[in-house]
Write a protein that holds these residues in place. Sequence first.
Motif, short mmCIF file in Angstrom:
data_model
loop_
_atom_site.label_atom_id
_atom_site.label_comp_id
_atom_site.label_asym_id
_atom_site.label_seq_id
_atom_site.Cartn_x
_atom_site.Cartn_y
_atom_site.Cartn_z
N GLU A 19 0.84 -1.04 0.07
CA GLU A 19 -0.15 -0.04 -0.04
C GLU A 19 1.00 1.18 -0.09
N GLN A 20 1.96 1.42 0.98
CA GLN A 20 2.85 2.42 0.94
C GLN A 20 3.57 2.55 -0.54
N GLU A 21 3.88 1.55 -1.21
CA GLU A 21 4.61 1.62 -2.29
C GLU A 21 3.66 2.23 -3.52
N LEU A 22 2.35 1.79 -3.46
CA LEU A 22 1.33 2.12 -4.60
C LEU A 22 1.09 3.58 -4.17
N MET A 23 1.15 4.19 -3.02
CA MET A 23 0.78 5.68 -3.01
C MET A 23 1.92 6.51 -3.17
N ALA A 24 3.25 5.74 -2.81
CA ALA A 24 4.41 6.50 -3.20
C ALA A 24 4.71 6.67 -4.65
N ARG A 25 4.19 5.65 -5.46
CA ARG A 25 4.42 5.79 -6.96
C ARG A 25 3.45 6.77 -7.37
N SER A 26 2.17 6.68 -6.79
CA SER A 26 1.24 7.80 -7.13
C SER A 26 1.81 8.99 -6.69
N MET A 27 2.39 9.32 -5.68
CA MET A 27 2.89 10.72 -5.52
C MET A 27 3.96 11.14 -6.55
N GLY A 28 4.80 10.06 -6.98
CA GLY A 28 5.84 10.17 -7.97
C GLY A 28 5.10 10.65 -9.43
N VAL B 25 3.57 -3.36 -11.33
CA VAL B 25 2.27 -3.83 -11.61
C VAL B 25 2.46 -5.40 -12.18
N TRP B 26 2.96 -5.52 -13.05
CA TRP B 26 3.40 -6.86 -13.78
C TRP B 26 4.58 -7.62 -13.37
N GLU B 27 5.38 -6.93 -12.15
CA GLU B 27 6.25 -7.74 -11.65
C GLU B 27 7.31 -8.06 -12.82
N GLY C 265 -5.87 0.69 -11.00
CA GLY C 265 -6.57 0.12 -12.06
C GLY C 265 -5.97 -1.03 -13.13
N ALA C 266 -4.56 -0.83 -13.31
CA ALA C 266 -3.65 -1.88 -14.03
C ALA C 266 -3.57 -2.97 -13.15
N LEU C 267 -3.24 -2.65 -11.80
CA LEU C 267 -3.10 -3.94 -10.82
C LEU C 267 -4.37 -4.63 -10.76
#
Length: 280
Positions: free
Chosen positions: A34-43, A128-130, A262-264
Motif C-alpha cells: 500500500e505504501q509503495e502504491l501511494m509512493a508511486r502515485s505521489m511520484g 504492477v506486472w512484476e 486500475g492496472a493492478l
Amino acid sequence: MESSGDRQGASLGRRLVRRLRTAAGGRPGDGGGEQELMARSMGFAAMGFLTLVPLLIVLAAADPTQAASFAQWLSRALSASEEARLEIRQLFAPPRRALRTTTSFSLAALAVFGVTFAATVQTGYERVWELGPARRDTSYGRVLGGQVLWLCLLTGYLLLFTNTPLRRQDVVSTPHGTAAAIVITVLFLWASQKIALGGRVGWTALLPGACLTAAGLLGLRLFSHFVFSPLIVVNAVAYGPVGAVLVVQSWLVAVGFVVYGGALAGRILYEEGWRSRSPG
C-alpha cells in the motif's frame, strides 16, 4: 437455489478481493504494498505536474485559437464549478504570454521532464506486472524510443480532449460524448500499457486494466466535481494560490493511484478469470 454460475462468480469475487488486499497491503501487517502504491502515485503527481503544466501551456500558446489552455483543460478534468474555474485560471499564464516567454532551454527542460515522466509511468507498470526494467532486455535507444512514443501518444490524447467542447452545466458532457470519451480513454490506456511495457505483455492481458482504469477515472471525475472543485475555492480563500496548487497536486496523486491501481486490478482480474476458465 444458488446456481453454479453464481457460486463461481462469488468464488471469483472472493479471490479478487483477497489478491487485491495482498497486493495492496504486502505481507500481513506491514502495509508495504500500500505504501509503495501511494509512493508511486505521489511520484506520478510530481512528474505529471512538471510535465503536463508546461506541455499544455506551450501547446496552447502555439495555437491559442484551437488549443485550450492548461487552466481550461484542468477545469474540464476536475469538472470544476465556475468559482473554481476562476481560481484555476489565475494560477497559470495566458497562452500568448507563455509563447513570448518560451525559450529553447525551457523546451529542452520540457523534453527532459516528459521523458522522465514516461519513465516513471513505465516503472509503475513494470512493478504492477512484476517485470524487470526494460533496459535489461533491450537497448537504451529502444527504451528511449518507447518513452518518446508514449509521450507523443499522451500529447495526442490531451490535445483531443482539450479541443472537445463540453457543456459547463454537465458533470460529464452528454451521454454520447461520455461514451465516446470512455472508449477513447480505454484505447489510450490499452496502447499506453503496451508501449510502456515494451510489448512484453499481451494485448488481451492488458485490456481489463485499461477498462478498469477508464472506469476509475470517470468515477474520479465525478468525485472531483463534488470534492476537489469546492476544495480549490476554499483553499484559495484560506491560503491563496498555494492552496489551490495543493489541491491540484492532490488530484494528480489520485489520478496516479487510479492509473496504477486500475492496472493492478486488471492484472488480477485477468489472471483469476483465466484460472477460473482453465480445466482443473
